[in-house]
Scaffold this motif. Structure first.
Motif, mmCIF file in Angstrom:
data_model
loop_
_atom_site.group_PDB
_atom_site.id
_atom_site.type_symbol
_atom_site.label_atom_id
_atom_site.label_comp_id
_atom_site.label_asym_id
_atom_site.label_seq_id
_atom_site.Cartn_x
_atom_site.Cartn_y
_atom_site.Cartn_z
ATOM 1 N N ARG A 2 -41.387 -1.637 5.168
ATOM 2 C CA ARG A 2 -42.618 -2.617 5.528
ATOM 3 C C ARG A 2 -43.672 -1.070 4.456
ATOM 4 N NH1 ARG A 2 -44.103 -6.870 7.734
ATOM 5 N NH2 ARG A 2 -42.533 -6.517 9.605
ATOM 6 N N ILE A 10 -41.302 -9.762 1.700
ATOM 7 C CA ILE A 10 -39.576 -9.226 3.112
ATOM 8 C C ILE A 10 -38.465 -10.280 2.261
ATOM 9 C CG2 ILE A 10 -39.313 -9.448 5.221
ATOM 10 C CD1 ILE A 10 -41.868 -7.568 5.311
ATOM 11 N N ILE A 68 -36.049 -4.219 7.608
ATOM 12 C CA ILE A 68 -37.933 -4.166 7.302
ATOM 13 C C ILE A 68 -39.017 -2.823 7.746
ATOM 14 C CG2 ILE A 68 -39.342 -5.337 8.018
ATOM 15 C CD1 ILE A 68 -39.091 -4.268 3.982
#
Length: 238
Positions: A115, A140, A149
């Motif tokens: 992320r 994602i 993630i």
């Protein structure tokens, strides 16, 4: 806004120092660049001529395929168009937003989470924080990383890291799309999605410039074929 790429008498040279008297290195350099280099016997420096007086005019609607042997200058030309390399002589002008897929892993921080890398890469690509936040969920979902993630990229397999990098690099829209070979990443299921994503980006871009050894691919994707040899254009056919 009109999109175009224009190169006027562009040459790119690389300095290679300390080659004088090293016969093996000289042979390697010679084969890598087709034997084209200038040398200074006093300093022991060699200037590899990667591009030699290139003139190009690429307009909106062009899908350009670059061909040629290894060391012909294809990647150097792509990097010059992107602004990574600056011409030694001549002028390179581009008008339009460029998305380069030459090295999709460039800038990936393996200590940061997936992320966090989306945010970092987005900023590197010139996107606003708001735009990055808007794109994050799509990236994602496309990557298929799900709970991974929020783990550091160093915990990913190489395939997972590539899926993340590909998903980020191909999410943004661009006027000019630059590719060094057609990307093929991930497991068979992801490869199908990646292929469709790339075809979508090619359709949406105003200009494509792609280097490849795959003539069948170039004939299928491109409407103009340019062959390079020893840093020079030897053929240019629509």
């Amino acid at each position: 806004m009109t999109t175009f790429i224009k190169l006027n008498n562009v040459s790119v040279e690389y300095p290679v120092f300390g080659w004088h008297g090293r016969s093996i290195k000289k042979i390697i350099i010679s084969k890598a660049v087709g034997g084209i280099f200038n040398s200074d016997l006093n300093t022991g420096a060699a200037n590899v001529i990667a591009l030699d007086q290139i003139n190009l005019d690429i307009k909106s609607g062009c899908r350009v395929g670059l061909t040629g042997h290894n060391g012909a200058g294809k990647t150097t030309l792509l990097r010059t168009i992107c602004g990574i390399y600056h011409p030694t002589t001549g002028v390179a002008i581009t008008k339009g937003n460029i998305n380069s897929l030459i090295n999709i892993m460039l800038g990936v921080d393996h200590e940061s989470t997936g992320r966090e890398n989306i945010k970092l890469r987005g900023l590197m690509m010139g996107l606003s924080k708001k735009k990055i936040d808007e794109m994050a969920d799509e990236i994602i979902e496309f990557s298929g990383l799900n709970d991974y993630i929020d783990l550091p990229v160093r915990t990913y397999s190489s395939g997972m890291a590539l899926r993340l990098a590909f998903s980020i690099a191909t999410t943004i829209d661009s006027d000019i799309l630059i590719m060094d070979e057609w990307l093929s990443v991930g497991d068979p299921e992801f490869m199908v999605r990646a292929e469709n994503r790339l075809l979508q980006r090619v359709r949406e871009s105003k200009i494509l410039v792609m280097a490849s050894h795959n003539n069948e691919l170039i004939n299928r994707i491109c409407n103009r074929k340019i062959e390079l040899e020893h840093g020079r254009i030897v053929s240019d056919h629509a």
